[in-house]
Design an enzyme around this catalytic site. Structure first.
Site, PDB file in Angstrom:
ATOM      1  N   GLY A 184       0.793  -1.226   0.000  1.00 27.13           N
ATOM      2  CA  GLY A 184       0.000   0.000   0.000  1.00 27.13           C
ATOM      3  C   GLY A 184       0.824   1.273   0.000  1.00 27.13           C
ATOM      4  O   GLY A 184       1.838   1.393  -0.704  1.00 27.13           O
ATOM      5  N   ALA A 241       2.574   2.079   9.539  1.00 26.92           N
ATOM      6  CA  ALA A 241       1.742   0.881   9.756  1.00 26.92           C
ATOM      7  C   ALA A 241       0.428   1.269  10.427  1.00 26.92           C
ATOM      8  O   ALA A 241       0.421   2.048  11.379  1.00 26.92           O
ATOM      9  CB  ALA A 241       2.495  -0.127  10.622  1.00 26.92           C
ATOM     10  N   GLY A 242      -0.654   0.727   9.920  1.00 25.38           N
ATOM     11  CA  GLY A 242      -1.947   1.044  10.521  1.00 25.38           C
ATOM     12  C   GLY A 242      -3.004   0.049  10.093  1.00 25.38           C
ATOM     13  O   GLY A 242      -2.847  -0.647   9.078  1.00 25.38           O
ATOM     14  N   GLY A 289     -18.434   5.021  12.316  1.00 25.12           N
ATOM     15  CA  GLY A 289     -17.927   3.635  12.327  1.00 25.12           C
ATOM     16  C   GLY A 289     -16.452   3.522  12.654  1.00 25.12           C
ATOM     17  O   GLY A 289     -15.880   2.436  12.626  1.00 25.12           O
ATOM     18  N   TYR A 340     -10.496   4.240  15.176  1.00 26.29           N
ATOM     19  CA  TYR A 340      -9.513   4.705  14.179  1.00 26.29           C
ATOM     20  C   TYR A 340      -9.329   6.226  14.260  1.00 26.29           C
ATOM     21  O   TYR A 340      -8.198   6.725  14.271  1.00 26.29           O
ATOM     22  CB  TYR A 340      -9.999   4.296  12.787  1.00 26.29           C
ATOM     23  N   PRO A 351      -3.439  11.562   4.940  1.00 24.28           N
ATOM     24  CA  PRO A 351      -3.974  11.212   3.622  1.00 24.28           C
ATOM     25  C   PRO A 351      -5.498  11.243   3.649  1.00 24.28           C
ATOM     26  O   PRO A 351      -6.129  10.955   4.667  1.00 24.28           O
ATOM     27  CB  PRO A 351      -3.493   9.758   3.414  1.00 24.28           C
ATOM     28  N   GLY A 352      -6.058  11.583   2.506  1.00 23.00           N
ATOM     29  CA  GLY A 352      -7.487  11.370   2.305  1.00 23.00           C
ATOM     30  C   GLY A 352      -7.672   9.930   1.852  1.00 23.00           C
ATOM     31  O   GLY A 352      -6.936   9.042   2.276  1.00 23.00           O
TER      32      GLY A 352
END
Ligand SMILES: NC(=O)c1ccc[n+]([C@@H]2O[C@H](COP(=O)([O-])OP(=O)(O)OC[C@H]3O[C@@H](n4cnc5c(N)ncnc54)[C@H](OP(=O)(O)O)[C@@H]3O)[C@@H](O)[C@H]2O)c1
Length: 241
Positions: A13, A83-84, A143, A147, A177-178
């Site tokens: 990614g 990392a996420g 939701g 996060y 980031p979008g």
């Protein structure tokens, strides 16, 4: 002098694009990952970038991992905390495990990783710490209480550490980031993406991982020394913080 950069989650990614861009800019690069050995092996074969497996949510694993990277690649001059994970669900259904996994991976990792490299950066009077936060840490998202909380925490961490390190040649910045075209976003149902997300992005498309990598290379540069504690939005105009 060739500087060394360590990118967490640097094999897939956005992280993979960051690792490749830093290599292209002349850095020695190490990329860490959590468990997807196949993707990491493919990335290593394609790029020649060294890969290391450990869990950024574990302080002890980060200590051992960074020690290995520093012995094999070099002292870390540039740390990209990329990392996420997501564990999306409305808050009234959220489990403690979903909360802890996201907080520990996305926010705890900034402590676990930065703590390993900060003393060396202070001693060498140079360092760049770049934290990949998110638009959803800036504005909140349905939701994503876990996060959004973790990513907003990344921004607070960035600002406070930037103040502490400013006199020592170390900068600390966050990139938000979008919606970027990666597996994380490809996991969003197609109808949600087309009907609910794309109409909100003024440039009318997803961002590409390389567009985040470009911002990282900019902040990592020696001559970006006056930029610290900042939050750089890369979101196609979706949210103007
Ligand atoms: N994609 C977006 O639109 C978007 C938007 C805003 C912010 N972001 C942020 O950008 C970052 C990268 O996102 P992405 O979309 O590129 O994610 P991705 O494609 O899912 O890749 C995540 C990377 O992080 C690694 N990772 C996950 N948990 C880890 C752990 N506990 N320990 C070590 N490594 C771990 C993964 O390793 P494995 O390969 O082993 O699983 C993988 O290399 C994340 O922090 C995300 O929150 C993404």
């Amino acid at each position: 002098m060739t500087r060394t950069a360590l990118v967490t989650g640097g094999t897939r990614g956005i992280g993979a694009a960051i690792s490749k861009a830093l290599k292209g800019a002349g850095y020695n690069v190490a990329a860490s990952y959590a468990g997807n050995d196949e993707a990491a092996a493919k990335f290593k074969a394609q790029t020649g970038i060294a890969v290391y497996k450990w869990d950024v949510a574990s302080f002890d694993a980060c200590a051992a991992g960074v020690k290995k990277v520093e012995a094999e690649v070099g002292p870390v001059d540039v740390l990209v905390n990329n990392a996420g994970i997501t564990r999306d669900t409305p808050f009234h259904k959220m489990t403690l495990d979903q909360w802890n996994a996201v907080i520990n991976t996305n926010l705890g990792s900034l402590f676990n990783m930065s703590r390993q490299v900060i003393e060396g950066m202070r001693a060498r009077k140079f360092g760049r710490i770049i934290n990949i936060s998110s638009i959803n840490g800036q504005k909140g998202q349905f939701g994503q209480v876990n996060y959004s909380a973790s990513k907003a925490g990344d921004i607070g961490f960035t600002k406070a550490l930037a103040l502490e390190t400013a006199r020592g040649g170390i900068t600390v910045n966050a990139i938000c980031p979008g919606y970027i075209n990666t597996e994380m976003v490809q996991a969003v149902p197609k109808d949600v993406l087309e009907q609910k997300i794309l109409p909100l992005i003024p440039v009318n498309r997803l961002g590409e991982p390389e567009e985040i990598a470009r911002a990282v290379v900019f902040l990592a540069a020696d001559d970006s020394a006056f930029i610290t504690g900042s939050t750089l939005s890369v979101n196609g105009g979706q949210y103007l913080a």
